[in-house]
Design an enzyme around this catalytic site. Structure first.
Site, PDB file in Angstrom:
ATOM      1  N   PHE A 105       6.786  -6.164  -0.424  1.00 49.39           N
ATOM      2  CA  PHE A 105       6.517  -4.632  -0.447  1.00 49.39           C
ATOM      3  C   PHE A 105       5.394  -4.233  -1.443  1.00 49.39           C
ATOM      4  O   PHE A 105       4.578  -3.224  -1.753  1.00 49.39           O
ATOM      5  CB  PHE A 105       7.106  -4.045  -0.215  1.00 49.39           C
ATOM      6  CG  PHE A 105       8.509  -3.656  -0.027  1.00 49.39           C
ATOM      7  CD1 PHE A 105       8.273  -2.723  -0.798  1.00 49.39           C
ATOM      8  CD2 PHE A 105       9.494  -3.989   0.896  1.00 49.39           C
ATOM      9  CE1 PHE A 105       9.790  -2.211  -1.631  1.00 49.39           C
ATOM     10  CE2 PHE A 105      10.290  -3.803   0.484  1.00 49.39           C
ATOM     11  CZ  PHE A 105      11.693  -2.838  -0.660  1.00 49.39           C
ATOM     12  N   GLY A 142       1.644  -4.379  -2.971  1.00 47.86           N
ATOM     13  CA  GLY A 142       0.838  -3.288  -2.459  1.00 47.86           C
ATOM     14  C   GLY A 142       1.538  -2.172  -2.110  1.00 47.86           C
ATOM     15  O   GLY A 142       0.389  -1.434  -1.346  1.00 47.86           O
ATOM     16  N   HIS A 143       2.516  -1.370  -3.053  1.00 48.13           N
ATOM     17  CA  HIS A 143       2.885   0.234  -2.516  1.00 48.13           C
ATOM     18  C   HIS A 143       3.334   0.040  -3.741  1.00 48.13           C
ATOM     19  O   HIS A 143       4.879   0.027  -3.562  1.00 48.13           O
ATOM     20  CB  HIS A 143       3.733  -0.293  -1.492  1.00 48.13           C
ATOM     21  CG  HIS A 143       4.375   1.301  -0.850  1.00 48.13           C
ATOM     22  ND1 HIS A 143       5.012   2.261  -1.294  1.00 48.13           N
ATOM     23  CD2 HIS A 143       3.312   2.125   0.054  1.00 48.13           C
ATOM     24  CE1 HIS A 143       4.929   3.184  -0.507  1.00 48.13           C
ATOM     25  NE2 HIS A 143       3.958   3.309   0.329  1.00 48.13           N
ATOM     26  N   PHE A 144       3.327   0.436  -5.248  1.00 52.74           N
ATOM     27  CA  PHE A 144       1.859   0.334  -5.295  1.00 52.74           C
ATOM     28  C   PHE A 144       1.527  -0.400  -6.765  1.00 52.74           C
ATOM     29  O   PHE A 144       2.795  -0.439  -7.509  1.00 52.74           O
ATOM     30  CB  PHE A 144       1.493   1.827  -5.694  1.00 52.74           C
ATOM     31  CG  PHE A 144       1.356   2.850  -4.693  1.00 52.74           C
ATOM     32  CD1 PHE A 144       0.508   2.687  -3.209  1.00 52.74           C
ATOM     33  CD2 PHE A 144       2.776   3.841  -4.264  1.00 52.74           C
ATOM     34  CE1 PHE A 144       0.760   3.406  -2.316  1.00 52.74           C
ATOM     35  CE2 PHE A 144       2.807   4.662  -3.020  1.00 52.74           C
ATOM     36  CZ  PHE A 144       1.383   4.678  -2.378  1.00 52.74           C
ATOM     37  N   VAL A 164       6.850   1.407  -5.453  1.00 49.47           N
ATOM     38  CA  VAL A 164       7.390   2.038  -5.154  1.00 49.47           C
ATOM     39  C   VAL A 164       8.228   1.886  -3.388  1.00 49.47           C
ATOM     40  O   VAL A 164       7.186   1.199  -2.955  1.00 49.47           O
ATOM     41  CB  VAL A 164       7.190   4.039  -4.882  1.00 49.47           C
ATOM     42  CG1 VAL A 164       7.966   5.147  -3.459  1.00 49.47           C
ATOM     43  CG2 VAL A 164       6.650   3.983  -5.830  1.00 49.47           C
TER      44      VAL A 164
END
Length: 153
Positions: free
Chosen positions: A54, A57-59, A64
């Site tokens: 994850f 894309g986050h971030f 985070v």
């Protein structure tokens, strides 16, 4: 694999966790369990690494852990406790609702997420757990999690 009902200190790794809950990579979000009272309480851990899927894309510039995945990690910890209760072995726990969720600290690569869940109510196949996530003894998130126990297909 299941423990003595009077001995709450445990050392469950992935093998033992996978024997209790159905989650698998990339959605298994707990790495170990160190304390468990079947059907009552659990303490579990998630080692958050920079390789988590994850974070791409986050971030990308400031990774985070998404709050919804922290909630899911707490729910998986609670599922280990509830599904270890004799009457719920070999069943599955589903979300019934989430109340009073609060996020208090960012969870970033390198953190170890400590997950504590206490089952505060069970009525038939439904129940409620009070869940808290910590990073270095600082509260990162908390929520009240409602669940339903069902059969595996």
């Amino acid at each position: 694999m299941y423990m003595d009902e009077n001995k709450f200190e445990v050392n469950f790794g992935l093998k033992e966790i996978k024997a209790i809950i159905p989650h698998r990579y990339p959605f298994l979000l707990i790495d170990k369990v160190t304390y468990m009272e079947p059907g009552k309480k659990v303490t579990a851990y998630k080692n958050v690494t920079g390789n988590e899927y994850f974070f791409s894309g986050h971030f990308p510039e400031e990774p985070v852990m998404p709050g919804v995945l922290i909630i899911e990690a707490m729910a998986q910890a609670g599922a280990v406790a509830i599904l270890s209760k004799e009457e719920f072995k070999n069943k599955i726990a589903f979300f019934g609702g989430i109340n009073r969720a609060k996020f208090r600290k960012k969870v970033i690569p390198g953190d170890t997420l400590k997950l504590e869940v206490e089952i505060v109510k069970i009525k038939g196949p439904a129940g409620v757990g009070k869940a808290t996530a910590y990073v270095e003894d600082k509260k990162a998130a908390e929520a009240e999690l409602m669940f339903m126990i069902g059969n595996k297909n």
